[in-house]
Scaffold this active site. Structure first.
Site, PDB file in Angstrom:
ATOM      1  CG  ASP A 110      -0.261  -0.239   2.525  1.00  0.00           C
ATOM      2  OD1 ASP A 110       0.982  -0.298   2.543  1.00  0.00           O
ATOM      3  OD2 ASP A 110      -0.963  -0.370   3.543  1.00  0.00           O
ATOM      4  CE  LYS A 162       1.559   1.036  12.741  1.00  0.00           C
ATOM      5  NZ  LYS A 162       1.768  -0.296  12.273  1.00  0.00           N
ATOM      6  CG  ASP A 218       0.243   3.083   4.403  1.00  0.00           C
ATOM      7  OD1 ASP A 218      -0.789   2.819   3.759  1.00  0.00           O
ATOM      8  OD2 ASP A 218       0.672   2.346   5.299  1.00  0.00           O
TER       9      ASP A 218
HETATM   10  N1  GDD Z   1       0.941 -11.839   3.309  1.00  0.00           N
HETATM   11  C1  GDD Z   1       0.615 -11.113   4.363  1.00  0.00           C
HETATM   12  N2  GDD Z   1       0.201 -11.738   5.501  1.00  0.00           N
HETATM   13  N3  GDD Z   1       0.710  -9.752   4.289  1.00  0.00           N
HETATM   14  C2  GDD Z   1       0.354  -9.028   5.377  1.00  0.00           C
HETATM   15  C3  GDD Z   1      -0.102  -9.626   6.575  1.00  0.00           C
HETATM   16  C4  GDD Z   1      -0.188 -11.068   6.631  1.00  0.00           C
HETATM   17  O1  GDD Z   1      -0.563 -11.683   7.627  1.00  0.00           O
HETATM   18  N4  GDD Z   1      -0.391  -8.620   7.453  1.00  0.00           N
HETATM   19  C5  GDD Z   1      -0.118  -7.458   6.823  1.00  0.00           C
HETATM   20  N5  GDD Z   1       0.323  -7.702   5.562  1.00  0.00           N
HETATM   21  C6  GDD Z   1       0.751  -6.726   4.555  1.00  0.00           C
HETATM   22  C7  GDD Z   1      -0.242  -5.610   4.264  1.00  0.00           C
HETATM   23  O2  GDD Z   1      -1.077  -5.932   3.170  1.00  0.00           O
HETATM   24  C8  GDD Z   1       0.676  -4.458   3.891  1.00  0.00           C
HETATM   25  O3  GDD Z   1       1.042  -4.515   2.527  1.00  0.00           O
HETATM   26  C9  GDD Z   1       1.925  -4.718   4.725  1.00  0.00           C
HETATM   27  O4  GDD Z   1       1.880  -6.091   5.098  1.00  0.00           O
HETATM   28  C10 GDD Z   1       2.004  -3.841   5.975  1.00  0.00           C
HETATM   29  O5  GDD Z   1       0.816  -3.999   6.710  1.00  0.00           O
HETATM   30  P1  GDD Z   1      -0.060  -2.718   7.132  1.00  0.00           P
HETATM   31  O6  GDD Z   1      -1.224  -3.231   7.889  1.00  0.00           O
HETATM   32  O7  GDD Z   1      -0.324  -1.828   5.986  1.00  0.00           O
HETATM   33  O8  GDD Z   1       0.961  -2.046   8.172  1.00  0.00           O
HETATM   34  P2  GDD Z   1       1.071  -0.518   8.606  1.00  0.00           P
HETATM   35  O9  GDD Z   1       0.740   0.383   7.484  1.00  0.00           O
HETATM   36  O10 GDD Z   1       0.314  -0.333   9.863  1.00  0.00           O
HETATM   37  O11 GDD Z   1       2.663  -0.398   8.969  1.00  0.00           O
HETATM   38  C11 GDD Z   1       3.649  -0.863   8.062  1.00  0.00           C
HETATM   39  O12 GDD Z   1       3.848   0.072   7.020  1.00  0.00           O
HETATM   40  C12 GDD Z   1       4.368   1.354   7.426  1.00  0.00           C
HETATM   41  C13 GDD Z   1       4.584   2.180   6.172  1.00  0.00           C
HETATM   42  O13 GDD Z   1       3.362   2.395   5.562  1.00  0.00           O
HETATM   43  C14 GDD Z   1       4.951  -1.089   8.834  1.00  0.00           C
HETATM   44  O14 GDD Z   1       5.856  -1.728   7.954  1.00  0.00           O
HETATM   45  C15 GDD Z   1       5.555   0.222   9.323  1.00  0.00           C
HETATM   46  O15 GDD Z   1       6.832   0.003   9.925  1.00  0.00           O
HETATM   47  C16 GDD Z   1       5.730   1.190   8.162  1.00  0.00           C
HETATM   48  O16 GDD Z   1       6.214   2.460   8.623  1.00  0.00           O
HETATM   49 MG    MG Z   2      -0.057   0.210   5.583  1.00  0.00          MG
END
Ligand code: GDD
Ligand code: MG
Length: 360
Positions: A110, A162, A218
């Site tokens: 994303d 976070k 994001d």
């Molecule tokens: N295959 C798989 N399985 N993918 C997963 C799973 C899972 O169980 N859980 C989450 N993902 C994927 C999501 O689709 C997304 O592409 C990515 O892992 C990160 O998950 P998010 O839910 O979007 O996390 P976030 O936005 O809260 O935080 C992450 O992204 C930030 C930047 O946008 C972290 O990586 C943070 O450290 C980072 O700053």
């Molecule tokens: Mg995200």
């Protein structure tokens, strides 16, 4: 080279769009979000792309397999039977990611930016560590992973996911390049790269960061999706101005699919994306918004900072604003006002929605 895109999770923060379409397939600037990444990986010389999926793989297989030829890449699906988090999927795809000694890319599905993969490889090879994270600066780091450096070095001292208290504003942009050896640190179970793998690598002094130049977002939440659309269109105006619309009725950056029918008396922009087969009626006004495929914005409707989902109808003289999101096939009747509503698929709205709420 190889790359893995994390495409799991239920995309709950992008509901109601993700109630009918998996997040990676939601169109960003008129193309499935994930295609922007597949194209950039292919451009950087990646030939094997693994999509780590735990939710509705059939729809994704059907939609994405056809792009293999177009981009000259092998796309394989690594399907989890239970969500394995952000690190477990790397272990599950070990056979592909370890098939040679070269480093591989990992992407959150994303995030949008100009994906500087070639520069990232160069930098990664230059420092000799096992991993490199792309970093960007944000105003509110609390919803991201924060990177704290060793003084005067690209080496990461601490990685804090976070953070509850402020530790810095350089954050993980969700794009990595890792050596195959990193997979040896990961067990095949639900596990987080941010809270388990990165801290281990940082402790070994083997994790570095690379500063991103240019925009980043994001786009996994409606407000950020709209803000990211604005950033993307700004960048497009510099790189491919010919793709933006120059109609007399457009102000600022507007991207219109060639199959859309927009009345010459409608006014669009700034920061607007109009999808395929969309119809925009006379005198309609659309700004800072995205209108998805097959939707209709009827005469004199006003759409402001909102997302109109696939096939939805916005009635004449109605007004939707303040991050309203209409799911698939929603109808807003004529002369109705919607303020920040999240409207579930197939609903019809005939009364005003005065304050932000979920309409089901
Ligand atoms: N295959 C798989 N399985 N993918 C997963 C799973 C899972 O169980 N859980 C989450 N993902 C994927 C999501 O689709 C997304 O592409 C990515 O892992 C990160 O998950 P998010 O839910 O979007 O996390 P976030 O936005 O809260 O935080 C992450 O992204 C930030 C930047 O946008 C972290 O990586 C943070 O450290 C980072 O700053
Ligand atoms: Mg995200």
């Amino acid at each position: 080279m190889k790359g893995l895109i994390l495409v799991g999770g239920y995309g709950t923060r992008l509901r109601p769009l993700t109630l009918t379409t998996p997040k990676p397939l939601v169109e960003f600037a008129n193309r499935p979000m994930i295609l922007h990444q597949i194209e950039a990986l292919a451009d950087a010389g990646v030939t094997d792309i693994v999509l780590a999926v735990n939710y509705r793989p059939e729809v994704m297989v059907e939609t994405l397999k056809k792009y293999e030829k177009e981009y000259g890449v092998n796309i394989s699906f690594s399907v989890e039977t239970e969500p394995l988090g952000t690190a477990g999927p790397l272990k599950l795809a070990e056979d592909i990611l370890k098939k040679d000694d070269s480093p591989f890319f990992v992407l959150n599905s994303d995030v949008i930016c100009n994906y500087p993969f070639k520069e990232l490889i160069e930098f990664h090879k230059s420092h000799g560590g096992e991993g490199t994270i792309i970093a960007t600066k944000v105003e509110d780091p609390s919803k991201y992973g924060v990177i704290v450096h060793k003084p005067n070095s690209s080496q990461i001292d601490r990685f804090v996911e976070k953070p509850q208290v402020f530790v810095g504003n350089r954050i993980n942009a969700g794009i990595y390049i890792l050596n195959p050896s990193v997979i040896d640190l990961i067990e095949l179970r639900p596990t987080s790269i941010e809270t388990e793998t990165f801290p281990q690598l940082a402790k070994k002094g083997s994790l570095h960061s690379f500063d991103l130049e240019g925009y980043w977002m994001d786009v996994g939440q409606p407000k950020d999706f709209l803000a990211g659309t604005g950033l993307y269109l700004n960048a497009l105006a510099t790189r491919h101005p010919e793709r933006l619309s120059e109609g007399a009725n457009c102000v600022g950056h507007v991207l219109i699919d060639p199959t859309a029918k927009v009345s010459p008396t409608a006014k669009l922009g700034p920061s607007v994306v109009i999808g395929p087969n969309v119809v925009v009626g006379d005198g309609a006004r659309i700004s800072r918004s995205v209108v998805m495929r097959d939707a209709v914005v009827k005469p004199h409707a006003h759409v402001r900072q909102s997302i109109v989902g696939w096939g939805s109808k916005v009635g004449s003289w109605s007004r939707i604003e303040n991050v309203t999101v209409l799911g698939d096939d929603v109808e807003v009747k004529d002369e109705v006002y919607v303020n920040g509503g999240r409207v579930l698929p197939h609903k019809s709205i005939s009364a005003n929605v005065e304050k932000p709420e979920i309409i089901m």
